[in-house]
Design a protein around this motif. Structure first.
Motif, mmCIF file in Angstrom:
data_model
loop_
_atom_site.group_PDB
_atom_site.id
_atom_site.type_symbol
_atom_site.label_atom_id
_atom_site.label_comp_id
_atom_site.label_asym_id
_atom_site.label_seq_id
_atom_site.Cartn_x
_atom_site.Cartn_y
_atom_site.Cartn_z
ATOM 1 N N THR A 110 0.861 -1.199 0.000
ATOM 2 C CA THR A 110 0.000 0.000 0.000
ATOM 3 C C THR A 110 0.893 1.244 0.000
ATOM 4 O OG1 THR A 110 -0.081 -0.008 2.415
ATOM 5 C CG2 THR A 110 -1.901 -1.087 1.261
ATOM 6 N N LYS A 111 0.314 2.338 -0.525
ATOM 7 C CA LYS A 111 1.061 3.604 -0.575
ATOM 8 C C LYS A 111 1.582 3.953 0.806
ATOM 9 C CE LYS A 111 0.036 6.683 -4.310
ATOM 10 N NZ LYS A 111 -0.890 7.565 -4.991
ATOM 11 N N ALA A 112 0.714 3.777 1.826
ATOM 12 C CA ALA A 112 1.068 4.179 3.185
ATOM 13 C C ALA A 112 2.280 3.399 3.690
ATOM 14 C CB ALA A 112 -0.122 3.980 4.115
ATOM 15 N N LEU A 113 2.294 2.083 3.466
ATOM 16 C CA LEU A 113 3.403 1.286 4.004
ATOM 17 C C LEU A 113 4.688 1.531 3.214
ATOM 18 C CD1 LEU A 113 4.173 -0.612 6.280
ATOM 19 C CD2 LEU A 113 3.637 -2.548 4.815
ATOM 20 N N VAL A 114 4.578 1.657 1.898
ATOM 21 C CA VAL A 114 5.776 1.929 1.090
ATOM 22 C C VAL A 114 6.365 3.284 1.509
ATOM 23 C CG1 VAL A 114 6.673 2.300 -1.243
ATOM 24 C CG2 VAL A 114 5.005 0.472 -0.830
ATOM 25 N N GLN A 115 5.486 4.265 1.725
ATOM 26 C CA GLN A 115 5.957 5.591 2.137
ATOM 27 C C GLN A 115 6.646 5.527 3.506
ATOM 28 O OE1 GLN A 115 5.919 8.189 0.002
ATOM 29 N NE2 GLN A 115 7.250 9.165 1.543
ATOM 30 N N LYS A 116 6.120 4.681 4.377
ATOM 31 C CA LYS A 116 6.726 4.524 5.704
ATOM 32 C C LYS A 116 8.184 4.036 5.570
ATOM 33 C CE LYS A 116 5.782 1.906 9.805
ATOM 34 N NZ LYS A 116 4.958 0.818 10.336
ATOM 35 N N ARG A 117 8.400 3.113 4.623
ATOM 36 C CA ARG A 117 9.769 2.605 4.379
ATOM 37 C C ARG A 117 10.676 3.733 3.879
ATOM 38 N NH1 ARG A 117 8.121 -1.734 6.799
ATOM 39 N NH2 ARG A 117 7.268 -3.427 5.567
ATOM 40 N N VAL A 118 10.133 4.501 2.918
ATOM 41 C CA VAL A 118 10.913 5.591 2.328
ATOM 42 C C VAL A 118 11.260 6.608 3.420
ATOM 43 C CG1 VAL A 118 10.797 7.518 0.677
ATOM 44 C CG2 VAL A 118 9.903 5.264 0.033
ATOM 45 N N ASP A 119 10.272 6.958 4.241
ATOM 46 C CA ASP A 119 10.485 7.949 5.307
ATOM 47 C C ASP A 119 11.491 7.431 6.334
ATOM 48 O OD1 ASP A 119 8.667 9.541 4.043
ATOM 49 O OD2 ASP A 119 6.997 9.106 5.417
ATOM 50 N N HIS A 120 11.390 6.151 6.649
ATOM 51 C CA HIS A 120 12.310 5.560 7.626
ATOM 52 C C HIS A 120 13.753 5.702 7.142
ATOM 53 C CE1 HIS A 120 14.001 1.760 9.772
ATOM 54 N NE2 HIS A 120 14.127 2.814 10.544
ATOM 55 N N MET A 121 13.972 5.378 5.880
ATOM 56 C CA MET A 121 15.324 5.448 5.310
ATOM 57 C C MET A 121 15.807 6.906 5.270
ATOM 58 S SD MET A 121 17.071 2.839 4.814
ATOM 59 C CE MET A 121 18.748 3.439 4.934
ATOM 60 N N LYS A 122 14.891 7.801 4.914
ATOM 61 C CA LYS A 122 15.232 9.224 4.844
ATOM 62 C C LYS A 122 15.666 9.722 6.221
ATOM 63 C CE LYS A 122 12.655 11.734 1.623
ATOM 64 N NZ LYS A 122 11.304 12.260 1.326
ATOM 65 N N GLU A 123 14.900 9.329 7.215
ATOM 66 C CA GLU A 123 15.164 9.732 8.603
ATOM 67 C C GLU A 123 16.547 9.229 9.048
ATOM 68 O OE1 GLU A 123 12.991 8.062 12.400
ATOM 69 O OE2 GLU A 123 11.551 8.709 10.879
ATOM 70 N N LEU A 124 16.850 7.956 8.722
ATOM 71 C CA LEU A 124 18.145 7.396 9.121
ATOM 72 C C LEU A 124 19.288 8.125 8.408
ATOM 73 C CD1 LEU A 124 17.391 3.548 9.058
ATOM 74 C CD2 LEU A 124 17.719 4.974 11.069
ATOM 75 N N ARG A 125 19.071 8.412 7.132
ATOM 76 C CA ARG A 125 20.140 9.062 6.357
ATOM 77 C C ARG A 125 20.411 10.475 6.854
ATOM 78 N NH1 ARG A 125 20.693 5.815 1.401
ATOM 79 N NH2 ARG A 125 18.659 5.036 0.744
ATOM 80 N N SER A 126 19.367 11.158 7.349
ATOM 81 C CA SER A 126 19.580 12.554 7.741
ATOM 82 C C SER A 126 20.029 12.668 9.206
ATOM 83 C CB SER A 126 18.314 13.371 7.493
ATOM 84 O OG SER A 126 17.309 12.903 8.360
ATOM 85 N N ALA A 127 19.985 11.594 9.946
ATOM 86 C CA ALA A 127 20.335 11.648 11.382
ATOM 87 C C ALA A 127 21.858 11.807 11.587
ATOM 88 C CB ALA A 127 19.853 10.404 12.083
#
Ligand code: AMP
Ligand code: GLY
Length: 440
Positions: free
Chosen positions: A423-440
């Protein structure tokens, strides 16, 4: 070309469909009467897939020269070695080469010895006392795994399933006391990131990549619950994943190629599909596990998209001649497994399930029969995953919607599905998770 296909699950049904599309004459061996595989087989044998004597007799009787093995259990007992003794070439690894999956410490030691990228800190133990000392002193979070095979269900992660020293030791003791996996315990550093699967075809030397896939190991929606063999998976139309870059994929492929090279140097060259499971971390892809076969459900995604001739690929893997490119359609797929109620803890099995194949195919989807058994005109569920439904589309979202439409054509009173996969929501959650880790 005659091809013997061993195994009776969703992955094997997808492989048999691909062989059939290639015009191969399929002979199959499976323990459950899988109607999808049976309908594509010239002849089939119902028996334990680890019974090498029976499988070899069946191969001889039917003058088979090429075989493909789906599941890990027959690989572990050396079915390929036995088939090769009677002149059957195999698009699957020997017992020695299958150790890349059947022994998690063999895999980690090999990666360590050849200084291949992507390893995690680890230590293997043959007794609980030594493991306890390690757990007391270790400075990072750990993952507890039986060294041997457990059907994808033996892994427990600190911070997710294990919350204290006592939890960790209880599980380590349970593994030793019950002989889970049969070969001791491996404690690995916990990697943080997003998981992805990179599978390749391999002929002992050359590799050819398949599209990236993301599997969902947890039993329940929202990634909750116990680990399972995999509840469903998706691929994107560009064969990457929305959170993986071209460079990161290259890094994963280099790791797989280095492992293949190392195995050849060790005197156990690897042929067959190889499965690399990675955690994409901020420091690049880390190896979670390497399997000696296609992933299940991942095989259903990629084989649905395979444009090249699968029988030819099998022949080339078996004979060290995988020199041509392998092509896939540029479409996205979402696979959701219909599983028996309770799957992951205690399955309710032996229930009637009905599948309307035409209905499913009418909504841009494919269906693969898995751990079901055709008996007296009825289709009954087993204890493992029952039916794989693969939606196809030009985007993940479209594929997901097609999959959901198709799922309405599978009926059973005691089933479960993770509707959130793809689902869009779960795929987006993955993308956001990776983004968050990369920017930390
Ligand atoms: P496996 O059966 O080895 O694929 O492990 C099952 C699941 O446990 C994986 O899909 C991961 O979610 C998790 N896992 C296994 N090993 C690790 C690790 N070293 N770090 C973090 N998670 C892991
Ligand atoms: N989907 C995970 C596996 O096949 O091991």
């Amino acid at each position: 070309m005659k091809v013997l296909a061993i195994g009776g699950g969703g992955r094997e049904h997808a492989a048999v469909e691909a062989l059939f599309r290639s015009g191969a004459e399929v002979y199959s061996v499976m323990k459950n009467a899988n109607p999808g595989i049976i309908s594509r087989s010239k002849k089939y044998l119902l028996c334990d897939e680890k019974d090498t004597a029976k499988v070899c007799a069946f191969a001889k009787e039917n003058d088979i020269k090429l075989a493909f093995v789906g599941p890990e259990a027959p690989l572990e007992v050396g079915i390929v070695d036995e088939l090769e003794k009677i002149g059957v070439k195999c698009a699957s690894p020997t017992k020695a080469a299958a150790r890349i999956e059947t022994s998690k410490s063999f895999m980690r030691d090999l990666v360590n010895k050849y200084k291949i990228d992507g390893n995690l800190a680890y230590a293997s133990f043959d007794n609980a006392k030594d493991a306890e000392e390690y757990v007391k002193n270790v400075k990072h979070e750990i993952v507890v795994k039986p060294v041997g095979l457990t059907g994808g269900k033996g892994v427990k992660v600190q911070g997710e399933h294990l919350h204290s020293f006592e939890d960790i030791m209880d599980y380590i003791n349970e593994i030793f006391d019950n002989g889970i996996g049969g070969a001791g315990v491996i404690l690995e550093e916990r990697a943080i990131g997003e998981e992805f699967t990179q599978m390749v075809f391999c002929d002992g030397k050359n590799i050819r990549p398949m599209p990236l896939v993301q599997d969902h190991k947890r039993a329940y929606e929202g990634d909750k619950g116990p680990n399972t063999g995999g509840m469903g998976s998706y691929t994107d139309s560009n064969h990457l994943l929305p959170f993986v870059t071209v460079e990161e994929r290259k890094a994963a492929l280099k790791i797989v190629q280095d492992i293949v090279d190392a195995m050849a140097k060790e005197g156990c060259p690897y042929k067959g599909p190889m499965y690399g499971q990675f955690m994409l971390t901020v420091n690049g892809p880390k190896i979670i596990e390497i399997n000696a076969r296609f992933g299940d459900p991942e095989a259903m995604n990629v084989l649905t998209l395979l444009k090249s001739d699968f029988a030819d690929i099998c022949y080339r893997m078996a004979t060290g001649t995988l020199t041509e490119d392998v092509e896939f359609y540029d479409q996205a797929t979402v696979c959701k497994y219909v599983v028996p109620e309770g799957y992951g803890v205690k399955s309710v099995s032996g229930k009637e399930i009905s599948v309307d194949v035409e209905g499913i195919e009418g909504c841009g989807s494919k269906v693969y029969f898995a751990n079901v058994d055709q008996k007296d005109g009825k289709l009954l569920t087993g204890t493992s995953r029952s039916i794989g439904v693969v939606g196809i589309g030009s985007t993940i979202d479209e594929a997901e919607k097609n999959c959901e439409k198709a799922l309405k054509f599978v009926k059973c009173d005691h089933m479960a599905v993770r509707h959130d996969i793809g689902t869009k929501a779960l795929v987006q959650k993955r993308v956001d998770h990776m983004k968050e880790l990369r920017s930390a």
